[in-house]
Scaffold this motif. Structure first.
Motif, PDB file in Angstrom:
ATOM      1  N   PRO A  32       0.798  -1.229   0.000  1.00 33.35           N
ATOM      2  CA  PRO A  32       0.000   0.000   0.000  1.00 33.35           C
ATOM      3  C   PRO A  32       0.830   1.278   0.000  1.00 33.35           C
ATOM      4  O   PRO A  32       0.447   2.267  -0.624  1.00 33.35           O
ATOM      5  N   TRP A  33       1.976   1.258   0.682  1.00 34.26           N
ATOM      6  CA  TRP A  33       2.781   2.482   0.752  1.00 34.26           C
ATOM      7  C   TRP A  33       3.445   2.786  -0.593  1.00 34.26           C
ATOM      8  O   TRP A  33       3.635   3.957  -0.934  1.00 34.26           O
ATOM      9  N   MET A  34       3.778   1.765  -1.363  1.00 30.48           N
ATOM     10  CA  MET A  34       4.275   2.008  -2.718  1.00 30.48           C
ATOM     11  C   MET A  34       3.156   2.541  -3.607  1.00 30.48           C
ATOM     12  O   MET A  34       3.383   3.382  -4.488  1.00 30.48           O
ATOM     13  N   THR A  35       1.934   2.063  -3.364  1.00 29.57           N
ATOM     14  CA  THR A  35       0.776   2.591  -4.087  1.00 29.57           C
ATOM     15  C   THR A  35       0.611   4.077  -3.801  1.00 29.57           C
ATOM     16  O   THR A  35       0.412   4.892  -4.719  1.00 29.57           O
ATOM     17  N   LEU A  36       0.694   4.450  -2.528  1.00 25.49           N
ATOM     18  CA  LEU A  36       0.570   5.853  -2.145  1.00 25.49           C
ATOM     19  C   LEU A  36       1.676   6.690  -2.783  1.00 25.49           C
ATOM     20  O   LEU A  36       1.413   7.788  -3.301  1.00 25.49           O
ATOM     21  N   THR A  37       2.900   6.180  -2.764  1.00 25.16           N
ATOM     22  CA  THR A  37       4.020   6.909  -3.374  1.00 25.16           C
ATOM     23  C   THR A  37       3.790   7.143  -4.863  1.00 25.16           C
ATOM     24  O   THR A  37       4.027   8.236  -5.381  1.00 25.16           O
ATOM     25  N   ILE A 146      -8.545   5.485  -4.381  1.00 32.10           N
ATOM     26  CA  ILE A 146      -7.631   4.338  -4.442  1.00 32.10           C
ATOM     27  C   ILE A 146      -6.960   4.114  -3.095  1.00 32.10           C
ATOM     28  O   ILE A 146      -6.834   2.975  -2.624  1.00 32.10           O
ATOM     29  N   ILE A 147      -6.523   5.194  -2.453  1.00 31.78           N
ATOM     30  CA  ILE A 147      -5.876   5.076  -1.140  1.00 31.78           C
ATOM     31  C   ILE A 147      -6.807   4.396  -0.147  1.00 31.78           C
ATOM     32  O   ILE A 147      -6.405   3.529   0.634  1.00 31.78           O
ATOM     33  N   THR A 148      -8.075   4.784  -0.181  1.00 32.23           N
ATOM     34  CA  THR A 148      -9.044   4.222   0.754  1.00 32.23           C
ATOM     35  C   THR A 148      -9.265   2.735   0.505  1.00 32.23           C
ATOM     36  O   THR A 148      -9.480   1.965   1.435  1.00 32.23           O
ATOM     37  N   VAL A 149      -9.194   2.317  -0.748  1.00 38.91           N
ATOM     38  CA  VAL A 149      -9.399   0.907  -1.088  1.00 38.91           C
ATOM     39  C   VAL A 149      -8.209   0.050  -0.675  1.00 38.91           C
ATOM     40  O   VAL A 149      -8.374  -1.047  -0.121  1.00 38.91           O
ATOM     41  N   VAL A 150      -6.981   0.527  -0.907  1.00 39.49           N
ATOM     42  CA  VAL A 150      -5.813  -0.344  -0.738  1.00 39.49           C
ATOM     43  C   VAL A 150      -5.306  -0.417   0.699  1.00 39.49           C
ATOM     44  O   VAL A 150      -4.631  -1.387   1.064  1.00 39.49           O
ATOM     45  N   ILE A 160      -4.198   8.691   4.594  1.00 36.39           N
ATOM     46  CA  ILE A 160      -4.989   9.871   4.210  1.00 36.39           C
ATOM     47  C   ILE A 160      -4.360  11.135   4.780  1.00 36.39           C
ATOM     48  O   ILE A 160      -4.413  12.204   4.166  1.00 36.39           O
ATOM     49  N   GLY A 161      -3.733  11.016   5.945  1.00 36.88           N
ATOM     50  CA  GLY A 161      -3.018  12.158   6.504  1.00 36.88           C
ATOM     51  C   GLY A 161      -1.881  12.607   5.602  1.00 36.88           C
ATOM     52  O   GLY A 161      -1.688  13.806   5.382  1.00 36.88           O
ATOM     53  N   LEU A 202       3.689   7.646 -14.128  1.00 34.74           N
ATOM     54  CA  LEU A 202       2.932   6.705 -14.959  1.00 34.74           C
ATOM     55  C   LEU A 202       3.462   5.282 -14.812  1.00 34.74           C
ATOM     56  O   LEU A 202       2.693   4.320 -14.674  1.00 34.74           O
ATOM     57  N   PHE A 203       4.768   5.141 -14.853  1.00 38.54           N
ATOM     58  CA  PHE A 203       5.353   3.807 -14.694  1.00 38.54           C
ATOM     59  C   PHE A 203       5.058   3.247 -13.299  1.00 38.54           C
ATOM     60  O   PHE A 203       4.723   2.068 -13.150  1.00 38.54           O
ATOM     61  N   MET A 204       5.169   4.085 -12.273  1.00 35.73           N
ATOM     62  CA  MET A 204       4.932   3.620 -10.906  1.00 35.73           C
ATOM     63  C   MET A 204       3.472   3.240 -10.691  1.00 35.73           C
ATOM     64  O   MET A 204       3.165   2.246 -10.018  1.00 35.73           O
ATOM     65  N   VAL A 205       2.560   4.035 -11.252  1.00 37.17           N
ATOM     66  CA  VAL A 205       1.145   3.707 -11.120  1.00 37.17           C
ATOM     67  C   VAL A 205       0.844   2.374 -11.793  1.00 37.17           C
ATOM     68  O   VAL A 205       0.109   1.528 -11.260  1.00 37.17           O
ATOM     69  N   TYR A 206       1.418   2.155 -12.975  1.00 35.40           N
ATOM     70  CA  TYR A 206       1.165   0.895 -13.683  1.00 35.40           C
ATOM     71  C   TYR A 206       1.641  -0.302 -12.862  1.00 35.40           C
ATOM     72  O   TYR A 206       0.951  -1.329 -12.768  1.00 35.40           O
ATOM     73  N   PHE A 207       2.811  -0.206 -12.246  1.00 33.56           N
ATOM     74  CA  PHE A 207       3.396  -1.351 -11.552  1.00 33.56           C
ATOM     75  C   PHE A 207       2.923  -1.508 -10.108  1.00 33.56           C
ATOM     76  O   PHE A 207       2.924  -2.621  -9.585  1.00 33.56           O
ATOM     77  N   PHE A 208       2.532  -0.416  -9.438  1.00 32.43           N
ATOM     78  CA  PHE A 208       2.293  -0.491  -7.997  1.00 32.43           C
ATOM     79  C   PHE A 208       0.857  -0.166  -7.572  1.00 32.43           C
ATOM     80  O   PHE A 208       0.560  -0.214  -6.374  1.00 32.43           O
ATOM     81  N   VAL A 209      -0.015   0.174  -8.511  1.00 33.67           N
ATOM     82  CA  VAL A 209      -1.396   0.509  -8.155  1.00 33.67           C
ATOM     83  C   VAL A 209      -2.329  -0.547  -8.725  1.00 33.67           C
ATOM     84  O   VAL A 209      -2.292  -0.824  -9.933  1.00 33.67           O
ATOM     85  N   PRO A 210      -3.166  -1.177  -7.892  1.00 31.08           N
ATOM     86  CA  PRO A 210      -4.119  -2.171  -8.391  1.00 31.08           C
ATOM     87  C   PRO A 210      -5.346  -1.499  -9.001  1.00 31.08           C
ATOM     88  O   PRO A 210      -5.649  -0.354  -8.684  1.00 31.08           O
ATOM     89  N   GLU A 211      -6.023  -2.207  -9.862  1.00 31.98           N
ATOM     90  CA  GLU A 211      -7.253  -1.693 -10.446  1.00 31.98           C
ATOM     91  C   GLU A 211      -8.421  -1.961  -9.492  1.00 31.98           C
ATOM     92  O   GLU A 211      -8.439  -2.987  -8.789  1.00 31.98           O
ATOM     93  N   SER A 212      -9.365  -1.053  -9.430  1.00 35.09           N
ATOM     94  CA  SER A 212     -10.579  -1.238  -8.636  1.00 35.09           C
ATOM     95  C   SER A 212     -11.688  -0.434  -9.285  1.00 35.09           C
ATOM     96  O   SER A 212     -11.446   0.583  -9.932  1.00 35.09           O
ATOM     97  N   ARG A 213     -12.908  -0.884  -9.094  1.00 36.82           N
ATOM     98  CA  ARG A 213     -14.071  -0.189  -9.652  1.00 36.82           C
ATOM     99  C   ARG A 213     -15.308  -0.660  -8.922  1.00 36.82           C
ATOM    100  O   ARG A 213     -15.262  -1.585  -8.110  1.00 36.82           O
ATOM    101  N   ASP A 214     -16.434  -0.030  -9.224  1.00 34.02           N
ATOM    102  CA  ASP A 214     -17.725  -0.484  -8.730  1.00 34.02           C
ATOM    103  C   ASP A 214     -18.184  -1.603  -9.649  1.00 34.02           C
ATOM    104  O   ASP A 214     -18.548  -1.364 -10.803  1.00 34.02           O
ATOM    105  N   ALA A 215     -18.175  -2.850  -9.152  1.00 33.31           N
ATOM    106  CA  ALA A 215     -18.480  -4.008  -9.993  1.00 33.31           C
ATOM    107  C   ALA A 215     -19.914  -3.991 -10.513  1.00 33.31           C
ATOM    108  O   ALA A 215     -20.214  -4.614 -11.536  1.00 33.31           O
ATOM    109  N   ASN A 216     -20.808  -3.281  -9.812  1.00 32.22           N
ATOM    110  CA  ASN A 216     -22.212  -3.268 -10.215  1.00 32.22           C
ATOM    111  C   ASN A 216     -22.570  -2.076 -11.096  1.00 32.22           C
ATOM    112  O   ASN A 216     -23.722  -1.933 -11.513  1.00 32.22           O
TER     113      ASN A 216
END
Length: 568
Positions: A32-37, A146-150, A160-161, A202-216
């Motif tokens: 998660p901290w790499m995602t935030l970065t 995204i931060i809230t999800v991961v 969030i702080g 862009l490179f960091m987001v691709y490698f360190f951020v997971p995808e999420s969405r509202d499935a419904n």
């Protein structure tokens, strides 16, 4: 890859069910901290560009040989596109994927930055700033969602702080970095500096951020909702931007406000009849969400007293140059970072509404302290007052986002984050309009009183011959010595006059009258900002006392009364 739910997780449910399983490209483990970065690269640059251009406006005006009204739209066009699209971008992220929309936003923002850097005319620069604003609107709400999800509940407050502290740092450091680049390179570098950060991001987001969405969520675009919301937001923000120049009672401003009201009413009726609206108005039944949005709005209005009005004070009263004034603001974000770093531990012991209330109270206290400034005040007198406000900022930036999304069902995170950021952006825009309007009005009134007092000082002086008095009075009645200019004694004293001569002494008395008048305009504006911050405490009393409880290890347990129940 897609977000997957563990067995038994309610489809599209709230925070009470099992956490989703999030995966990265190649099946790598999520950090998660790499995602935030990774997210910080785009988020920070989008906010930085809202303020970094301020310090370069004079150079841009000189470069294109244009007028101030035209060059002001280099600022306004970005803010307008940014504010209008925040909610819509949050909804699109919930529908089509938050990571995907964040990366699209970074690409658009990068293209806009490059085009701004090579813009050959002021008109094209304004258009390219709109492109930047469109990209930035995708970065703010989506990053918070995204931060809230991961992040798990135990670490979500600290994350969030950090997100909120970055927002405050960007607002404060924008003028500093802009001044450095303009002074040492060229104004075009304030846009070119974005490119390496965006490419790395862009490179960091691709490698360190997971995808999420509202499935419904359906993939159908809500065109009527998008149009009515965009028109309403455009009219509102445009009226706020032009209110001071056009006049708040002018036909154009009244028409814009009326158009905004009509469009927003239409938006409400359109959305309440949609199966999957852009903005689910049921979210406002959640008291924590509604209260956090209102308080964030009041906070954003008040904060312009620290950044905008304080910069003007440092330049016009303290005599700082623009870049030096920007540097003088650094204690504010430093104090904010100090509190943000400690907020994770404090958050395990106190409710968010308590910490947020402390933050707003400190901001109000800081402004009340600014209200007491006198003409003998130096940098230290300004710095410690700014630190008090910075401490309050740290609490607010940390707790209000947490409060806003603490009871939001997971599928609604994007649109909820977009709404929260819209309230913040509107607060900044209205804060500029209201506090600047109050300041300029006070300058006019206070200068009128100071001029009358100065004329009486000249008339009552027995040491001055009548011809000299007449010259003084004529100069004081000159329009160039009105409307906020600090009348200098040198404008009255003939060259070569001894410092202790009668004419020099009277000139000093006159100068003091005008300086005090200008200071009074600032202190009155800071008093108004203090009152706004105090009123911002009121909505916090309507938040559930049991919204969050500490578990002793920084874990935030869910409130007994779930958001999904409230929304039913």
């Amino acid at each position: 890859m897609e977000e997957k739910s563990k067995p038994g997780a309610p489809a599209g449910g709230g925070w009470g069910g099992p956490q989703p399983v999030l995966t990265l490209p190649g099946g790598r483990t999520l950090n998660p901290w790499m995602t935030l970065t990774a997210l910080m690269f785009g988020f920070f640059m989008s906010l930085l560009d809202a303020t970094i251009v301020n310090i370069a406006i004079t150079d841009i005006q000189r470069s294109f040989n244009t007028d101030l009204t035209s060059v002001s739209w280099v600022l306004n066009s970005y803010s307008l596109a940014f504010a209008v699209l925040l909610v819509t971008m949050g909804r699109l992220a919930d529908q089509f994927g938050r990571k995907r929309l964040f990366m699209i936003g970074m690409v658009i923002f990068s293209i806009g930055s490059l085009l701004c850097a090579i813009a050959p005319t002021i008109e094209l620069l304004i258009i390219f700033r709109i492109i930047q604003g469109v990209g930035a609107a995708a970065l703010n709400p989506v990053s918070l969602a995204i931060i809230t999800v991961v992040f798990p509940p135990a670490k979500r407050g600290a994350a969030i702080g950090a997100w909120g502290a970055a927002a405050g740092l960007a607002a404060a450091l924008g003028p500093v970095l802009g001044g450095f680049l303009v002074q040492n390179f060229d104004w075009r570098w304030i846009f070119l500096v974005n490119l390496p950060f965006c490419i790395i991001g862009l490179f960091m987001v691709y490698f360190f951020v997971p995808e999420s969405r509202d499935a419904n969520a359906s993939k159908t675009l809500d065109i009527p909702g998008f149009l009515t919301l965009s028109i309403g937001m455009f009219c509102l923000v445009f009226a706020i931007i032009e209110g001071n120049d056009w006049g708040w009672s002018s036909g154009g401003i009244i028409a814009l406000f009326a158009g905004s009201i009509v469009a927003m009413i239409a938006f409400y009726f359109v959305e309440t009849r949609q199966a999957q609206p852009i903005l689910d108005f049921k979210l406002f039944r959640i008291r924590s969400f509604t209260a956090a949005n209102i308080v964030m709005f009041m906070f954003s209005v008040a904060m312009q007293g620290a950044f905008l009005i304080l910069v003007i004070y440092l330049i016009s009263v303290q005599g700082y140059k623009e870049l030096d004034a920007a540097y003088a603001l650094i204690p504010i974000p430093l104090a904010s970072f100090f509190v943000s770093a400690a907020s994770a531990r404090l958050g395990s012991r106190f409710e968010p509404r308590i910490l947020g209330g402390i933050g707003m109270a400190l901001i109000a206290l800081g402004y009340f302290c600014f209200f007491t400034l006198n003409l003998e005040a130096g940098y230290i007198d300004v710095a410690w007052r700014g630190i008090v406000i910075g401490l309050g900022m740290g609490f607010c930036f940390t707790t209000f986002p947490t409060l806003a999304i603490s009871e939001i069902p997971r599928p609604k995170l994007g649109v909820a984050s977009g709404t929260f950021n819209t309230f913040r952006q509107l607060g900044f825009a209205i804060g500029v309009a209201v506090l600047l309007s109050l300041y300029t009005g006070q300058v006019k009134d206070q200068t009128t009183v100071a001029r009358a007092d100065a004329i009486e000082v000249v008339k009552s002086s027995a040491a001055l011959p009548q011809p000299v008095k007449d010259g003084f009075i004529t100069s004081l009645q000159n329009p160039s010595n009105q409307q906020g200019r600090t009348t200098s004694a040198a404008s009255f004293i003939p060259a070569g006059q001894p410092a202790n001569s009668p004419i020099a002494l009277v000139g000093k008395q006159v100068e003091t009258r005008f300086k005090q008048a200008l200071l009074n305009a600032f202190t009155t504006t800071w008093f108004a900002a203090a009152m706004i911050a105090l009123f911002g405490l009121v909505p916090l009393f309507f938040v559930h006392k049991s919204l969050t409880v500490a578990t002793g290890h920084g874990q935030i347990a869910e409130a007994p009364e779930k958001a999904v129940v409230e929304m039913a």
